[in-house]
Design an enzyme around this catalytic site. Structure first.
Site, PDB file in Angstrom:
ATOM      1  N   HIS A 118       0.874  -1.180   0.000  1.00  0.00           N
ATOM      2  CA  HIS A 118       0.000   0.000   0.000  1.00  0.00           C
ATOM      3  C   HIS A 118       0.913   1.232   0.000  1.00  0.00           C
ATOM      4  O   HIS A 118       1.484   1.592   1.028  1.00  0.00           O
ATOM      5  CB  HIS A 118      -0.879  -0.061   1.255  1.00  0.00           C
ATOM      6  CG  HIS A 118      -2.082   0.823   1.224  1.00  0.00           C
ATOM      7  ND1 HIS A 118      -3.308   0.455   1.745  1.00  0.00           N
ATOM      8  CD2 HIS A 118      -2.253   2.080   0.738  1.00  0.00           C
ATOM      9  CE1 HIS A 118      -4.169   1.449   1.582  1.00  0.00           C
ATOM     10  NE2 HIS A 118      -3.549   2.456   0.973  1.00  0.00           N
ATOM     11  N   PHE A 119       1.054   1.835  -1.180  1.00  0.00           N
ATOM     12  CA  PHE A 119       2.056   2.908  -1.273  1.00  0.00           C
ATOM     13  C   PHE A 119       1.651   4.125  -0.464  1.00  0.00           C
ATOM     14  O   PHE A 119       0.474   4.339  -0.149  1.00  0.00           O
ATOM     15  CB  PHE A 119       2.380   3.249  -2.734  1.00  0.00           C
ATOM     16  CG  PHE A 119       1.376   4.110  -3.464  1.00  0.00           C
ATOM     17  CD1 PHE A 119       1.314   5.479  -3.258  1.00  0.00           C
ATOM     18  CD2 PHE A 119       0.526   3.547  -4.414  1.00  0.00           C
ATOM     19  CE1 PHE A 119       0.423   6.274  -3.963  1.00  0.00           C
ATOM     20  CE2 PHE A 119      -0.373   4.330  -5.117  1.00  0.00           C
ATOM     21  CZ  PHE A 119      -0.430   5.691  -4.885  1.00  0.00           C
ATOM     22  N   HIS A 120       2.622   4.914  -0.072  1.00  0.00           N
ATOM     23  CA  HIS A 120       2.380   6.074   0.790  1.00  0.00           C
ATOM     24  C   HIS A 120       3.534   7.046   0.667  1.00  0.00           C
ATOM     25  O   HIS A 120       4.647   6.661   0.342  1.00  0.00           O
ATOM     26  CB  HIS A 120       2.189   5.623   2.241  1.00  0.00           C
ATOM     27  CG  HIS A 120       3.262   4.698   2.745  1.00  0.00           C
ATOM     28  ND1 HIS A 120       3.313   3.364   2.394  1.00  0.00           N
ATOM     29  CD2 HIS A 120       4.325   4.916   3.536  1.00  0.00           C
ATOM     30  CE1 HIS A 120       4.360   2.798   2.962  1.00  0.00           C
ATOM     31  NE2 HIS A 120       5.002   3.723   3.666  1.00  0.00           N
ATOM     32  N   LEU A 121       3.220   8.287   0.932  1.00  0.00           N
ATOM     33  CA  LEU A 121       4.206   9.360   0.820  1.00  0.00           C
ATOM     34  C   LEU A 121       4.619   9.805   2.220  1.00  0.00           C
ATOM     35  O   LEU A 121       3.772  10.181   3.030  1.00  0.00           O
ATOM     36  CB  LEU A 121       3.574  10.531   0.050  1.00  0.00           C
ATOM     37  CG  LEU A 121       4.411  11.784  -0.167  1.00  0.00           C
ATOM     38  CD1 LEU A 121       5.620  11.494  -1.051  1.00  0.00           C
ATOM     39  CD2 LEU A 121       3.559  12.887  -0.814  1.00  0.00           C
TER      40      LEU A 121
END
Ligand SMILES: [Zn+2]
Length: 168
Positions: A118-121
């Protein structure tokens, strides 16, 4: 030390690493914002504190949708992610008087992603001289402020409006 017999692991593996086990999906679908350290919910993304911060005020912007690859984000989701980042910049400057800000994503295990699916910044506030002796030599991070205190400072800053959440 590894556990060779761990029946609870079987239940986890049998579930097929579904979205259920994803801490970001859990935070997204929960109503307990403070429990999950969620400081703001946008329409397509939400913002939460990192539980293991590199610095005070370390935030993460996460899409509501469970996506591993940045390229699977929709234009609307990615646009909102960046405009939320700009809002975080303003708030972190105001609250923490930071000198700088690192924004970054770790995509894939070799890039150092802690949560691959789950990509995130990440947004990490920086101050002059904050790469201190402990960080460089001891690999120990100095984080003088507790998460409760950080949450109490940042969450009210985002409170101007709370749009409905959506996965689209
Ligand atoms: Zn997820």
């Amino acid at each position: 030390m590894q556990n060779l017999y761990a029946p609870w692991r079987y239940a986890y593996l049998a579930a097929g690493r579904r979205v259920k086990g994803c801490i970001f999906c859990r935070a997204c679908s929960s109503r307990d914002d403070s429990g999950h350290l969620v400081v703001h919910r946008g329409r397509l993304n939400f913002i939460l504190l990192n539980r293991y911060p590199y610095n005070n005020g370390h935030l993460m912007i996460v899409p509501n949708a469970h996506l591993a690859d940045l390229s699977r984000g929709t234009p609307a989701q990615l646009r909102e992610m960046m405009s939320l980042a700009a809002r975080c910049e303003v708030i972190l400057k105001r609250v923490y008087r930071m000198d700088g800000l690192n924004l970054g994503m770790n995509l894939g295990a070799s890039a150092g992603a802690g949560i691959l699916e789950h990509f995130h910044l990440h947004l990490v506030p920086r101050w002059r001289g904050d790469t201190n002796f402990m960080t460089v030599v001891g690999r120990t991070r100095m984080t003088p402020e507790s998460l409760d205190v950080t949450y109490g400072k940042l969450e009210p800053q985002f409170r101007s409006r709370r749009p409905r959440r959506s996965r689209g």
